[in-house]
Design a protein around this motif. Structure first.
Motif, PDB file in Angstrom:
ATOM      1  N   PHE A 122      11.946  -6.575 -25.702  1.00 38.26           N
ATOM      2  CA  PHE A 122      11.024  -5.973 -26.676  1.00 38.26           C
ATOM      3  C   PHE A 122      10.513  -4.636 -26.158  1.00 38.26           C
ATOM      4  O   PHE A 122      10.481  -3.652 -26.895  1.00 38.26           O
ATOM      5  N   ALA A 123      10.090  -4.603 -24.904  1.00 34.98           N
ATOM      6  CA  ALA A 123       9.501  -3.383 -24.332  1.00 34.98           C
ATOM      7  C   ALA A 123      10.531  -2.260 -24.233  1.00 34.98           C
ATOM      8  O   ALA A 123      10.227  -1.099 -24.516  1.00 34.98           O
ATOM      9  N   ARG A 124      11.739  -2.605 -23.826  1.00 37.67           N
ATOM     10  CA  ARG A 124      12.750  -1.572 -23.610  1.00 37.67           C
ATOM     11  C   ARG A 124      13.437  -1.133 -24.896  1.00 37.67           C
ATOM     12  O   ARG A 124      13.650   0.059 -25.138  1.00 37.67           O
ATOM     13  N   ASP A 125      13.821  -2.123 -25.737  1.00 35.92           N
ATOM     14  CA  ASP A 125      14.680  -1.824 -26.882  1.00 35.92           C
ATOM     15  C   ASP A 125      14.028  -2.039 -28.245  1.00 35.92           C
ATOM     16  O   ASP A 125      14.590  -1.646 -29.259  1.00 35.92           O
ATOM     17  N   GLY A 126      12.875  -2.704 -28.288  1.00 34.11           N
ATOM     18  CA  GLY A 126      12.183  -2.920 -29.550  1.00 34.11           C
ATOM     19  C   GLY A 126      12.580  -4.208 -30.247  1.00 34.11           C
ATOM     20  O   GLY A 126      13.577  -4.859 -29.910  1.00 34.11           O
ATOM     21  N   GLU A 127      11.766  -4.559 -31.242  1.00 35.57           N
ATOM     22  CA  GLU A 127      11.980  -5.818 -31.955  1.00 35.57           C
ATOM     23  C   GLU A 127      13.255  -5.806 -32.781  1.00 35.57           C
ATOM     24  O   GLU A 127      13.977  -6.811 -32.841  1.00 35.57           O
ATOM     25  N   ARG A 159       4.704 -14.068 -24.439  1.00 37.85           N
ATOM     26  CA  ARG A 159       4.826 -13.978 -25.903  1.00 37.85           C
ATOM     27  C   ARG A 159       4.606 -12.526 -26.323  1.00 37.85           C
ATOM     28  O   ARG A 159       3.464 -12.102 -26.531  1.00 37.85           O
ATOM     29  N   PRO A 160       5.675 -11.725 -26.469  1.00 34.39           N
ATOM     30  CA  PRO A 160       5.494 -10.296 -26.718  1.00 34.39           C
ATOM     31  C   PRO A 160       4.725  -9.969 -28.003  1.00 34.39           C
ATOM     32  O   PRO A 160       3.979  -8.999 -28.037  1.00 34.39           O
ATOM     33  N   LEU A 161       4.879 -10.790 -29.033  1.00 33.50           N
ATOM     34  CA  LEU A 161       4.176 -10.497 -30.284  1.00 33.50           C
ATOM     35  C   LEU A 161       2.680 -10.730 -30.183  1.00 33.50           C
ATOM     36  O   LEU A 161       1.919 -10.292 -31.044  1.00 33.50           O
ATOM     37  N   LEU A 162       2.246 -11.426 -29.119  1.00 36.30           N
ATOM     38  CA  LEU A 162       0.813 -11.694 -28.957  1.00 36.30           C
ATOM     39  C   LEU A 162       0.151 -10.748 -27.959  1.00 36.30           C
ATOM     40  O   LEU A 162      -1.016 -10.928 -27.627  1.00 36.30           O
ATOM     41  N   GLN A 163       0.871  -9.736 -27.514  1.00 39.38           N
ATOM     42  CA  GLN A 163       0.285  -8.760 -26.588  1.00 39.38           C
ATOM     43  C   GLN A 163      -0.473  -7.712 -27.399  1.00 39.38           C
ATOM     44  O   GLN A 163      -0.100  -6.551 -27.475  1.00 39.38           O
ATOM     45  N   THR A 164      -1.545  -8.160 -28.033  1.00 41.14           N
ATOM     46  CA  THR A 164      -2.365  -7.307 -28.900  1.00 41.14           C
ATOM     47  C   THR A 164      -3.827  -7.458 -28.483  1.00 41.14           C
ATOM     48  O   THR A 164      -4.164  -8.320 -27.673  1.00 41.14           O
TER      49      THR A 164
END
Length: 183
Positions: free
Chosen positions: A53-58, A122-127
């Motif tokens: 997610f961080a490098r290439d995106g969703e 959980r990348p989508l919860l890094q808010t």
């Protein structure tokens, strides 16, 4: 004396719903392979989902997810757990419908939050508001999850073993031809 499946059982639902835990126990009891599609993506990429997610995106991740899901569905029937967003793609829903039975592990919001709140993976919860994000995702995804072939309600207090026993009974009732009995 082996059991088998006539088609895949594909577990869908939110992060924290128990897809991997229940899926692995279900596969063990049915004596079929278990595959976690997220683990397969991580192995193929040699990095974690958070790193992808961080490098290439969703969008990049979702494309790889569809490729891996297609490969898994082309194999011998087994139990597959998917990432929480996999079912959002109409193409993925079509692939799953053609080769398997989709099962929505539906879980109460508070139970989901209890299970995922301490998980930094959980990348989508890094808010700034992870619980709000989880509740928003659940609200957005639930109508699409409801298109699954079977809805299975998780119950607070159920062990993995109890949930799996209830799920096998639900599968036998909903799709009597799915599980091949020992010969």
């Amino acid at each position: 004396m082996t059991r088998g499946l006539t088609r895949h059982i594909v577990l869908i639902g939110m992060m924290g719903a128990g897809k991997t835990a229940i899926g692995s126990e279900l596969a063990r009891r049915l004596r079929v392979p278990f595959t976690d599609s997220d683990a397969e993506i991580e192995a193929a990429a040699a990095m974690s989902i958070s790193e992808i997610f961080a490098r290439d995106g969703e969008a990049f991740f979702r494309a790889r997810e569809s490729q891996v899901l297609g490969r898994l569905l082309a194999g011998a029937p087994g139990v597959i757990s998917t990432g929480g967003g996999a079912w959002m793609s109409a193409g993925n829903r079509d692939m799953i419908g053609a080769r398997g039975l989709s099962v929505w592990l539906n879980c109460a919001p508070e139970l989901l939050w209890q299970r995922v709140r301490q998980r930094p993976t959980r990348p989508l919860l890094q808010t700034a508001d992870p619980k709000g994000t989880l509740l928003r995702l659940l609200a957005e995804r639930s109508p699409v999850y409801a298109q699954a072939g079977l809805e299975f309600l998780s119950q607070a207090g159920d062990s993995i073993e109890m949930s799996t026993t209830r799920l096998i009974a639900a599968l036998q009732a909903a799709a009597p031809d799915l599980i091949k009995e020992p010969s």
